[in-house]
Every structure is written in C-alpha cells, then in structure tokens.
Motif scaffolding. Sequence first.
Motif, PDB file in Angstrom:
ATOM      1  N   GLY A   1      -3.401   5.040  -2.553  1.00  0.00           N
ATOM      2  CA  GLY A   1      -2.121   4.950  -3.242  1.00  0.00           C
ATOM      3  C   GLY A   1      -2.033   3.706  -4.099  1.00  0.00           C
ATOM      4  N   ALA A   2      -2.593   2.589  -3.602  1.00  0.00           N
ATOM      5  CA  ALA A   2      -2.610   1.353  -4.383  1.00  0.00           C
ATOM      6  C   ALA A   2      -3.436   1.531  -5.651  1.00  0.00           C
ATOM      7  N   GLY A   3      -4.557   2.241  -5.537  1.00  0.00           N
ATOM      8  CA  GLY A   3      -5.390   2.493  -6.712  1.00  0.00           C
ATOM      9  C   GLY A   3      -4.666   3.318  -7.753  1.00  0.00           C
ATOM     10  N   LEU A   4      -3.876   4.304  -7.306  1.00  0.00           N
ATOM     11  CA  LEU A   4      -3.090   5.107  -8.245  1.00  0.00           C
ATOM     12  C   LEU A   4      -2.036   4.240  -8.928  1.00  0.00           C
ATOM     13  N   ALA A   5      -1.367   3.384  -8.157  1.00  0.00           N
ATOM     14  CA  ALA A   5      -0.366   2.495  -8.757  1.00  0.00           C
ATOM     15  C   ALA A   5      -1.004   1.613  -9.823  1.00  0.00           C
TER      16      ALA A   5
ATOM     17  N   GLU B   1       1.856   1.578   0.072  1.00  0.00           N
ATOM     18  CA  GLU B   1       1.263   0.657  -0.898  1.00  0.00           C
ATOM     19  C   GLU B   1       1.562   1.081  -2.332  1.00  0.00           C
ATOM     20  N   PHE B   2       1.686   2.383  -2.574  1.00  0.00           N
ATOM     21  CA  PHE B   2       2.020   2.875  -3.913  1.00  0.00           C
ATOM     22  C   PHE B   2       3.426   2.430  -4.300  1.00  0.00           C
TER      23      PHE B   2
ATOM     24  N   THR C   1       7.291  -0.931  -7.265  1.00  0.00           N
ATOM     25  CA  THR C   1       8.562  -1.654  -7.153  1.00  0.00           C
ATOM     26  C   THR C   1       8.406  -3.119  -7.543  1.00  0.00           C
ATOM     27  N   ALA C   2       7.239  -3.702  -7.246  1.00  0.00           N
ATOM     28  CA  ALA C   2       7.010  -5.131  -7.491  1.00  0.00           C
ATOM     29  C   ALA C   2       7.093  -5.504  -8.964  1.00  0.00           C
ATOM     30  N   VAL C   3       6.918  -4.535  -9.868  1.00  0.00           N
ATOM     31  CA  VAL C   3       6.982  -4.847 -11.304  1.00  0.00           C
ATOM     32  C   VAL C   3       8.341  -4.463 -11.899  1.00  0.00           C
ATOM     33  N   GLY C   4       9.313  -4.191 -11.026  1.00  0.00           N
ATOM     34  CA  GLY C   4      10.668  -3.943 -11.506  1.00  0.00           C
ATOM     35  C   GLY C   4      11.007  -2.494 -11.766  1.00  0.00           C
ATOM     36  N   LEU C   5      10.108  -1.573 -11.429  1.00  0.00           N
ATOM     37  CA  LEU C   5      10.391  -0.148 -11.597  1.00  0.00           C
ATOM     38  C   LEU C   5      10.948   0.407 -10.287  1.00  0.00           C
TER      39      LEU C   5
ATOM     40  N   SER D   1     -10.283   4.099   5.834  1.00  0.00           N
ATOM     41  CA  SER D   1     -11.060   2.912   6.214  1.00  0.00           C
ATOM     42  C   SER D   1     -10.152   1.733   6.516  1.00  0.00           C
ATOM     43  N   GLU D   2      -9.131   1.553   5.690  1.00  0.00           N
ATOM     44  CA  GLU D   2      -8.214   0.435   5.900  1.00  0.00           C
ATOM     45  C   GLU D   2      -7.444   0.601   7.210  1.00  0.00           C
ATOM     46  N   ALA D   3      -7.071   1.833   7.534  1.00  0.00           N
ATOM     47  CA  ALA D   3      -6.379   2.084   8.801  1.00  0.00           C
ATOM     48  C   ALA D   3      -7.280   1.747   9.989  1.00  0.00           C
TER      49      ALA D   3
END
Length: 555
Positions: A412-416, A443-444, A449-453, A518-520
């Motif tokens: 999800g982070a990669g998609l973001a 994570e997505f 959200t962190a960039v104001g969207l 893997s992260e989990a």
Amino acid sequence: MFRIATRGSDLALAQTEYIQARLESLGYKTEQLIVKTTGDVNLAPFALASGDERKGLFTKEIEDALLAGEADIAVHSYKDLPSVSVPELMIAAIPQRLDSRDYFIFKKKDQVSDTFPYIRADARIGTSSVRRRSQLLHLLPALQVMELRGNVPTRVRRLFEEGGPEGILLSGAGVQRLIEQKRFVEEQLLEQLAIMPVDVETLVPAPAQGTLAVQCRVADSAARDALAKLHDSSLAEILSVERGVLAALEGGCHLPLGIQAHAQDGFVEASVYLGKEFLKTRYPYTVQFTRRHAEPAVLREFLIAELKDASTPLYVFGKKDRMQSLSDSHTEARCIGVIETRPLLDKLPELPDQTVVGCFSADAVRLIEKLDARWFKNPTFVWGVPGEKTAEMLLQRGVRSQQIVIGDDGTGAGLARSLLAARESRLVGRRIVGLSAAAGREEFYDLITAVGLLPERVEAYATEAIEIPASTIASIQDDAFLIFGSPSSFHAFAASLDRVKRDWSKGWRICSIGKTTSEAIRLYSQERGVAHLSEPYMTAVEPDYDRMIKELLAK
C-alpha cells in the motif's frame, strides 16, 4: 621474518604486496617466495582436469612449499582455493573483500548500447570460466563465448589482436588492484578501454570472489597469531555461506555456480545462480534467485537443501477458496485455508467522474464486479493497484492501461508513492477512495493524508481466521517450506500455533507473498522475540502462488 609464497603473476604479486604491507604495518618482517605452479608452466592439463583439480593446478606447489617449511604464509584469491583443504594447513586470515562483481571490459569504440553487454549482441566474449559461460549464454544466447586463458594483462591485450575477443570478463577486485598498482595493461591501451562493473542481478559472482585467503600451517602458532590480526570474522561468517554451498555441491571450477552473500539490516541475503549444465541438483533447468535469513549458518543449510533435496515438504496458507483451487493444480503441496473473506457491502457508493479508486486486492475487484461493474467502464477514473496481478484483472474487465497506476513494491505504501509521484495529473482535485479490508492498508492512507490530501476508506470486506486442527499443526515437518499469502494468513497460522503450544521450528523456511506479508512477519518476530523469523527466507513481490509453488517444487 615471514616468508610469503605466491605465484609470480601481476595479480598474485599485487595481492601479496597488500598482505605484506598490512603485516609490516604491525611490525612484522616479510619476504616473498615466488613459486611456479603447474598452471603457470603449462595450461594443457587445465582442459582435462575437473573441479578442485583445476584449482589445484594453481595452488598445489604453493601448498607444498608451506608443508615443506619453505614458506610460512601463502596468499590466494579465495575463489581459486579448492573447497576441500589440506588437513595440515588452515586459512588463518580473510582480511577484506573488494568489489565482488564481474567487470566487463571492451574497446570504447565498440560500444553500441548503454546496457549490458554494451557491444553488439552476437559479439565474441572471452572467458575460461564455466560459470561466466553459463550465465552469458543463459542471458544472451546469441553471444559467441570463446576460451581465454593467461594472466590478466595477457587477456586484456587479446582485445587488440585480430580474431581475439571483443569483450572479456574479469574479477572486479583483481582489476581494481592491478589498476591501482599500474600493472593492469599499458597506459595507451588502458585509455582505449571501457571497464564496466556488472551488477549481481545480471551476473552472480563466484563463491568468495573479491576476497583474499591467507594460509599457513596449523602447527605454526607464530604465523597464526600474526594473521589473526588481519582476520575479519564477520566477513568469514558471510563467506561460509558461499563456500559451504560450493563444497556441498562438490564443486570447483567446473561448476556453473554463482553465489554472493552480504549482511543487510540484521539479516544475510544470498543471490544464487546454478546453470542447467550441473546435473546433480533437483532443478532440471537453470535457476537464479535470492534468499534471506537472520543466521548465516542456517541460510547456508537452507540453500544446500533447496538445491539438492527434491523431497522437501511444502505447505501453503491463504484464503480458503484459493487454497482449494491450488490443491487441485498442485497435488504435491499441502494447501490449507486459514482465512475467509466476508463482504461488508451490498451497495457501492456513487462516485463522481475523476475519482481515484484504490483497489488493493482481487477481492476488491470481484466485489466491484458483483455490485457495480459500471465502475470499470468509467474512462475518467484513475485506478491505483499494488501490483501487476490486480492490474491484469482490471484490464480484463475493460479498464484501459493508461488509467492504472501500479505501486512500486507491491505494498500500500508503494502505491501511495506511485500516486504521489504523479500527484499533479493523478491526485490534485480528485476524490480519493480506497476499497480495503477493515483496518487494512493503513500505510496507504497515512502517506496520502501526510501530504494534505483526504483519502476516504471504504471497508469493503472483513477477514476472518479459520482455526487449523491440532493434528494438522503437529504433522508439519521441521524442514518444510511454509508459504503465507497475506498478513492475515500468517497471523491465523501463528494463532493456531499458540493454541496448540507449538514453537516456530528453526528448520521452517518461511516464504511470503508480497512485501506487506514480509513486514508483518518481521514485526511479529520483534514483538514475540522469535529472532529466526526476522527475515523471510523468500519473498515474492507479486501475489502469484502458482509461480512460487512451481519454483520451490522445481517444476
């Protein structure tokens, strides 16, 4: 005074002088003893020898000098030492590793491309290495690979001879040493050459390539004590993975094996290549892969077993319906359903044109198809997906490729990150809606959200664990491959282990589908103190069970 035995080639002398300088900086006196080996005098036996016999052509006389007491120390390229050592001798120091990659060398005027092999695709490439020949022809079958022997300067000069090779491959560490000491080749020739490192993903280096091994007699305590001050124990532990696999395959120069291990963020990663020319393996074809583990010794044994043992059991854990279909097509694998998904919606929200739809799984695609397939027909929608498999499902349902943004690493982070990289054209002024499991893909949403969207989460389905019977848990062998298709399937299995009070076996080779899984696994390892789970043995970026199962079953 330590007498250091060495061959008389430019590279051997450069390596020996490095060890001399290190010892002399510690206050020891040294002198060289140049020894001519069988390989230096006559290369004819090389073609008839096999494996460690070939390596012995360049080391036997040097080891004989040590055994006879004529020399105290010997300096070798570690990759050239036989995998079985003389009992009276020992490797007392592994002092450093320079660049372990192969370097590709050719005349600048012949370059026609910015990517390997840089020169024409059917060029003549010179090498005497079985490994390099195998990898070159596997990668680029049109190349003409020709035998090339002699010391390094001799091989380089052949590039300028009529009928000689148009490119050659050499060990990067040797090239570095010779250039630094101005022993590589004449300056006027060097100026005409392109010297290109070849990344490990393209050509996997030989075991212990780029490393020196310093040998002495086991009984010589003075030499052992001096060399201990040069020894890098952490490097030696890493190299034990490479040399251990080489020894287990009973290989030497005749073995089309490339393997490079390195430490990274608390685990060891090994890149492996084994050509189909080697017949004593369970794989009937050429293989190239990457594996990881927290412990070098365990990684070594896992790799040996994977390359040699055709009977290793395989268990796959995932969604119940998917496991049922996999069982039909892969009867050798035990596919166990540990989770079920349950739709939470009976109607999809109405979305305006220009909406960005985060579609994180096959479940989300199927739910859209069931509830409102018109979404697929809207040409103004932007579809964000974590990987190629979900993108393929959208294409099959009429979404155009230019509407799809694919994540850079399957998460999800990669998609973001991929969406934010095209923020102006893909996100600004659009409604952003994500269809995910309840409390999934945090994570997505956090990165957007962190960039104001303001992304909207639509909880489209819930995941429920299925309890694994105690008898099934008890039947899993301690040396099995375990494949987990998602974080939920991993946690469902872990919960079943807890229920029956079975520990995580150190012999289990944990394989994950996707980086999120893997992260989990890593997070669970940290929270529960299960150190040997800190890095999955194998991670597939794409959610492709079939491909991973076929690879592990050598099908």
